[in-house]
Design an enzyme around this catalytic site. Structure first.
Site: not given
Ligand SMILES: [Zn+2]
Ligand SMILES: [Zn+2]
Length: 411
Positions: A240, A306, A376
């Site tokens: 993103d 992440y 996601y």
């Protein structure tokens, strides 16, 4: 019919050069050039004609060597000039190998059809195959570079109609990994939503939503180094805009289109990009790579790690136990609401390999999530109104939301 009978028939059509006669038998006996085949056939025919006192055939053979070839219009007497022409047009480019191609004129194509129909030989090769090979051999001699049939860096097209050479310069591909050290930079140029890129008030006439992108921070340096017309950026997925890309970076391939230079010092390029982008991005491990790698890179569904900061209203204990559950349960995700306007509404199942709590505060926490590509992760936390199940929100029975996102590892 014997070879000599066929040759006699061909000669009957009109004066023909050694190349064009020999080419009708190109598939017979290897290691010979077509002009040597043609010369040999003419010699045997001449000897036979003498023995038979066949004056007509002798006359035909004589004419054949003196007059213009009706098939190629004496194109094969211009092999050296064509080779030189190619070498001159290649002189602006760095290359290790090349290939010659030919755009045949309508007239030559027609002549070839006629001779094939008349002679009915099944041993012929097309005119342009011979021309490409013969000009190619001469270029090899002149430049010391090798012709490459499979993957030439440059294709030189002989445009017979216009008597000029056209070059098709194939791209140069460079693989690397990028790190994105600040937020708010998209991977590639993002056209202004208002004007679509033409420039308007909203975008201050820049035509873009964000003034910089990873692609555009690399582009000018590669254009300068490769002296190429343009570049194309291919990423192994994308993060993103507001996410950092850390760790050892995200794999990418950048393509230099129509490069004049191929012997680029990639260490120099790397430090130039990193110096000028001044802490915004960093590229590492640049190396040359084959074009096929682009497809592989794009279809790569690599695992991701992440690091994310969330806001929550739950206890440390509850958060920990929900992290345990999501790392043991397949995650069912419908396309997130935030991207529904540009993606199909699909359901997918993804796995979380591990989910750890790095630090916990009253309203915030830092998590490390290692998961399959295509998950996601923002919705894994928020639940996206029940479109992602389970989620941290559903498991803790309270709201949770990502406020900062970093990609630590790809692949
Ligand atoms: Zn000819
Ligand atoms: Zn605009």
């Amino acid at each position: 019919m014997t070879i000599l009978d066929t040759a006699r028939k061909i000669l009957h059509e009109g004066p023909i050069c050694d190349h064009c006669l020999g080419r009708q038998f190109a598939k017979l006996s290897t290691g010979l050039s077509n002009d040597r085949r043609g010369r040999a056939i003419k010699l045997v025919l001449a000897m036979q004609a003498s023995a038979d006192k066949d004056d007509e055939l002798l006359e035909t053979l004589k004419k054949s060597n003196e007059s213009k070839c009706w098939v190629c219009n004496d194109l094969f007497t211009h092999l050296d000039p064509w080779a030189q022409k190619v070498v001159i047009s290649l002189s602006d480019y760095e290359y290790d190998n090349f290939l010659v191609g030919t755009k045949v004129t309508g007239l030559l194509a027609e002549n070839e059809e006629i001779i094939w129909a008349e002679s009915a030989t099944t041993f012929a090769e097309p005119l342009k195959t011979e021309l490409n090979r013969e000009v190619g051999k001469r270029i090899e001699k002149l430049t010391g570079k090798k012709a490459n049939l499979k993957k030439p860096q440059i294709v030189a097209l002989l445009d017979l109609e216009n008597d000029k050479v056209e070059l098709e310069v194939n791209s140069l591909y460079i693989y690397g990994r990028y790190r994105k050290l600040i937020r708010g930079i998209p991977q590639t140029r993002w056209p202004c939503r208002e004007c679509g890129g033409s420039g308007c008030e909203r975008c201050g006439n820049t035509g873009r939503m964000y003034q910089e992108s990873v692609d555009e921070l690399i582009k000018p340096h590669l254009i300068a180094a490769a002296e190429c017309e343009d570049t194309a950026f291919h990423g192994a997925g994308r993060e993103d805009i507001d996410a950092l890309m850390l760790g050892d970076g995200r794999p990418f391939i950048v393509e230099a289109k129509k490069p004049h230079r191929r012997r680029i010092d990639l260490k120099d390029l790397e430090s130039e990009i990193n110096k000028v982008s001044n802490g915004k991005i960093e590229v590492v491990g640049l190396k040359f790579i084959e074009s096929e790698a682009v497809e592989q890179l794009k279809s790569m569904k690599a695992d991701k790690v992440y690091r994310l900061k969330i806001i929550h209203c739950t206890t440390e204990e509850k958060l920990k136990s929900s992290l345990d559950i999501i790392s043991q349960t397949p995650i069912k995700q419908n396309t997130p609401t935030r991207v529904l306007h540009r993606r199909a509404d699909l359901e997918r199942i993804r796995k979380v390999h591990s989910a750890d709590l790095e630090s916990f505060n009253e309203d915030t926490a830092v998590l490390n999530i290692n998961c399959e590509g295509g998950l996601y992760v923002k919705e894994l936390i928020s639940g996206d109104n029940g479109r992602t199940v389970p989620s941290i929100a559903s498991l803790t029975g309270s709201e949770a939301k990502v406020i900062e996102l970093e990609v630590i590892k790809v692949g």
